[in-house]
Design an enzyme around this catalytic site. Structure first.
Site, PDB file in Angstrom:
ATOM      1  N   ASN A 215       0.821  -1.204   0.220  1.00  0.00           N
ATOM      2  CA  ASN A 215      -0.115  -0.131  -0.498  1.00  0.00           C
ATOM      3  C   ASN A 215       0.851   0.800  -0.507  1.00  0.00           C
ATOM      4  O   ASN A 215       2.220   1.256   0.269  1.00  0.00           O
ATOM      5  CB  ASN A 215      -1.418   0.078   1.029  1.00  0.00           C
ATOM      6  CG  ASN A 215      -0.101   0.149   2.196  1.00  0.00           C
ATOM      7  OD1 ASN A 215       0.475   1.040   2.962  1.00  0.00           O
ATOM      8  ND2 ASN A 215      -0.018  -1.166   3.306  1.00  0.00           N
ATOM      9  N   ASP A 284      -4.504  -5.847   5.064  1.00  0.00           N
ATOM     10  CA  ASP A 284      -5.941  -6.936   5.486  1.00  0.00           C
ATOM     11  C   ASP A 284      -5.851  -7.759   4.806  1.00  0.00           C
ATOM     12  O   ASP A 284      -6.855  -8.950   5.327  1.00  0.00           O
ATOM     13  CB  ASP A 284      -7.345  -5.833   5.089  1.00  0.00           C
ATOM     14  CG  ASP A 284      -7.465  -4.937   5.512  1.00  0.00           C
ATOM     15  OD1 ASP A 284      -6.635  -4.683   7.152  1.00  0.00           O
ATOM     16  OD2 ASP A 284      -7.918  -3.807   5.099  1.00  0.00           O
ATOM     17  N   LYS A 294       9.717 -17.148  -9.197  1.00  0.00           N
ATOM     18  CA  LYS A 294       9.650 -15.618 -10.208  1.00  0.00           C
ATOM     19  C   LYS A 294       8.256 -16.424 -11.054  1.00  0.00           C
ATOM     20  O   LYS A 294       8.582 -17.098 -12.107  1.00  0.00           O
ATOM     21  CB  LYS A 294      10.527 -15.054 -10.529  1.00  0.00           C
ATOM     22  CG  LYS A 294       9.796 -13.391 -11.361  1.00  0.00           C
ATOM     23  CD  LYS A 294      10.978 -13.185 -11.990  1.00  0.00           C
ATOM     24  CE  LYS A 294      10.261 -11.752 -12.971  1.00  0.00           C
ATOM     25  NZ  LYS A 294      10.945 -11.467 -14.026  1.00  0.00           N
ATOM     26  N   PHE A 328      -5.377   3.257  14.434  1.00  0.00           N
ATOM     27  CA  PHE A 328      -5.207   4.425  13.311  1.00  0.00           C
ATOM     28  C   PHE A 328      -6.284   4.210  12.373  1.00  0.00           C
ATOM     29  O   PHE A 328      -6.140   2.758  12.371  1.00  0.00           O
ATOM     30  CB  PHE A 328      -4.207   4.455  12.106  1.00  0.00           C
ATOM     31  CG  PHE A 328      -3.061   5.716  12.920  1.00  0.00           C
ATOM     32  CD1 PHE A 328      -2.594   5.623  14.384  1.00  0.00           C
ATOM     33  CD2 PHE A 328      -2.959   7.304  12.720  1.00  0.00           C
ATOM     34  CE1 PHE A 328      -1.667   6.442  14.939  1.00  0.00           C
ATOM     35  CE2 PHE A 328      -1.598   8.210  13.577  1.00  0.00           C
ATOM     36  CZ  PHE A 328      -1.354   7.469  14.232  1.00  0.00           C
ATOM     37  N   LYS A 342     -14.219   1.242  14.934  1.00  0.00           N
ATOM     38  CA  LYS A 342     -13.057   0.457  15.496  1.00  0.00           C
ATOM     39  C   LYS A 342     -12.297   0.507  16.330  1.00  0.00           C
ATOM     40  O   LYS A 342     -12.308  -0.413  16.929  1.00  0.00           O
ATOM     41  CB  LYS A 342     -12.007   0.960  13.972  1.00  0.00           C
ATOM     42  CG  LYS A 342     -10.594  -0.088  13.776  1.00  0.00           C
ATOM     43  CD  LYS A 342      -9.985   1.094  13.116  1.00  0.00           C
ATOM     44  CE  LYS A 342      -8.227   0.380  12.833  1.00  0.00           C
ATOM     45  NZ  LYS A 342      -8.059   1.097  11.572  1.00  0.00           N
ATOM     46  N   LYS A 346     -12.511  -3.385  18.725  1.00  0.00           N
ATOM     47  CA  LYS A 346     -10.878  -3.220  19.410  1.00  0.00           C
ATOM     48  C   LYS A 346     -10.597  -3.321  20.730  1.00  0.00           C
ATOM     49  O   LYS A 346      -9.409  -2.793  20.570  1.00  0.00           O
ATOM     50  CB  LYS A 346     -10.243  -3.051  17.861  1.00  0.00           C
ATOM     51  CG  LYS A 346     -10.305  -3.211  17.165  1.00  0.00           C
ATOM     52  CD  LYS A 346      -9.442  -3.863  16.364  1.00  0.00           C
ATOM     53  CE  LYS A 346     -10.177  -3.796  14.163  1.00  0.00           C
ATOM     54  NZ  LYS A 346      -9.825  -4.792  13.643  1.00  0.00           N
TER      55      LYS A 346
END
Ligand SMILES: Cc1cc2nc3c(=O)[nH]c(=O)nc-3n(C[C@H](O)[C@H](O)[C@H](O)COP(=O)(O)O)c2cc1C
Length: 395
Positions: A215, A284, A294, A328, A342, A346
């Site tokens: 990401n 995720d 490869k 975050f 969240k 959590k």
């Protein structure tokens, strides 16, 4: 303000001018370095009549800058500008009547007086001179003018001068000057005794030995939290999957790559810490199968099946044992509502809701939501400032 002050990670330019008191600058330098500052010394020509640059180069561990036009200085072709980059303070000690006059009038005819113009950071002078010079109208006028331009003064002491006279003009004591510097730019050690675990960076989930699912996270937010916490006296461990190669003095860094490795490292280190700040952008999903070789282009089209990675915050929250856990949230829509969800799911102590523009950027606009439901919105600010605001609210 409570706690001790530190100069850790502070860049100070120490200007030295032509006075007998120039030898005391070596003690000022040693004291600043001892308190963690990165000190760069700049000497005028006259200062070098009193003490050599070698002393300051040796004590500071940095080149001592003496010449604006040094043709051999290839690492810093524009020292009168580049030296001021990132500087927190320009301290001139001792400061002659001459440099005071230049500062008051904007004269820039050598490296130190030019730096005074190019540095936008805080400036402190510790003047030293004969009493008659100190009391002269022009010096007093220049002092007033320099003050009005924002230069702080550590006034000279009354006592016996190098010329044998007794009066005002002797440079203030080294301890006084260093204390003034600490008060001006020091960081409070309010997190001394705390142990903080921080994660940073976007994880990489391997598809084959050279390709991965990743990401856009740079890891900057986690790095700034680690930096700020360490400056404030905490013992900091950073688990990082970031590519940033910045120096984080005093921070222990463990490099990881995948979500699985990050999860394992968090579980290993959390028992030895008082708090966890999960700033990392953990993937995720991870490929169900990783090819050991490869994958060739001709083998496509490719269908990669993904499986969920372990929920690090979820697994930690059931076993917090009194530790402070901060998460975050970064969403493209319904940021605050999703962040609140969240936080609750959590069982976090606080969640930092990030605008999506924060990804990879140096600045961020965040809202901090605490477990009592309070929401505090912050304006766009540097991630270092955001880091300090998070730490302010954690303990
Ligand atoms: C032995 C000696 C001691 C000096 N001490 C001082 C002093 O304490 N303060 C001062 O303003 N000038 C003092 N001066 C004069 C400065 O060195 C002179 O004004 C010089 O031009 C300052 O240059 P600078 O400000 O670029 O370092 C002294 C000169 C000599 C020869």
């Amino acid at each position: 303000m409570t706690g001790r002050l530190t100069l850790r990670n502070k860049k100070i330019i120490l200007g030295i001018t032509g006075c007998i008191a120039a030898y005391k600058s070596a003690d000022i330098l040693r004291s600043l370095v001892k308190k963690g500052a990165d000190v760069w010394v700049v000497m005028t020509d006259s200062a070098q009549e009193f003490i050599t640059p070698l002393t300051f180069r040796t004590l500071s561990g940095n080149p001592c800058i003496t010449d604006m036009f040094d043709k051999n200085n290839e690492t810093m072709p524009l020292p009168h500008i580049s030296l001021s980059d990132g500087a927190d303070l320009l301290l001139v000690a001792p400061a002659t009547a001459n440099i005071l006059g230049k500062a008051a009038s904007g004269i820039a005819d050598d490296i130190l007086s030019t730096l005074l113009l190019s540095c936008s950071c805080k400036k402190i002078f510790a003047p030293a001179m004969n009493t008659k010079m100190w009391e002269s109208k022009i010096v007093q006028d220049n002092l007033k003018k320099a003050r009005s331009l924002g230069i702080e003064m550590v006034e000279p002491d009354l006592g016996e001068l190098a010329c044998g006279q007794i009066g005002k003009g002797r440079m203030a004591q080294v301890e006084m000057i260093v204390e003034h510097v600490e008060k001006a730019i020091g960081t409070v050690q309010d997190l001394a005794g705390k142990r903080i675990l921080v994660t940073a960076g976007g994880t990489k989930e391997l598809i084959d030995p050279v390709r991965f699912i990743g990401n856009m996270s740079s890891g900057r937010m986690g790095y700034e939290i680690a930096r700020a916490a360490s400056e404030r006296g905490a013992v900091v461990t950073l688990i990082s999957s970031s590519e940033l190669s910045e120096d984080l003095p005093g921070v222990t860094i463990h490099a990881v790559q995948s979500a699985g490795q990050m999860s394992q490292a968090v579980k290993e280190h959390l028992p030895h810490n008082d708090a966890l700040v999960m700033a990392a952008a953990v993937s995720d999903f991870s490929p169900s199968k990783k090819s050991s070789r490869k994958i060739k282009k001709g083998e496509g089209p490719l269908n990669i099946s993904l499986e969920p990675t372990e929920d690090i915050l979820g697994s930690v929250s059931g076993n917090k044992k009194g530790k402070i856990v901060v998460g975050f949230a970064l969403e493209s829509e319904d940021l605050i509502a999703n962040a609140k969800k969240k936080l609750k799911e959590k069982q976090l102590d606080m969640i930092v809701a990030n605008d999506i523009s924060a990804f990879g950027a140096k600045d961020s606009r965040v809202s901090m939501i605490e477990k009592n439901g309070s929401v505090k919105k912050f304006p766009m600010q540097s991630k270092y400032d955001t880091a300090n605001r998070i730490l302010d609210r954690m303990f």
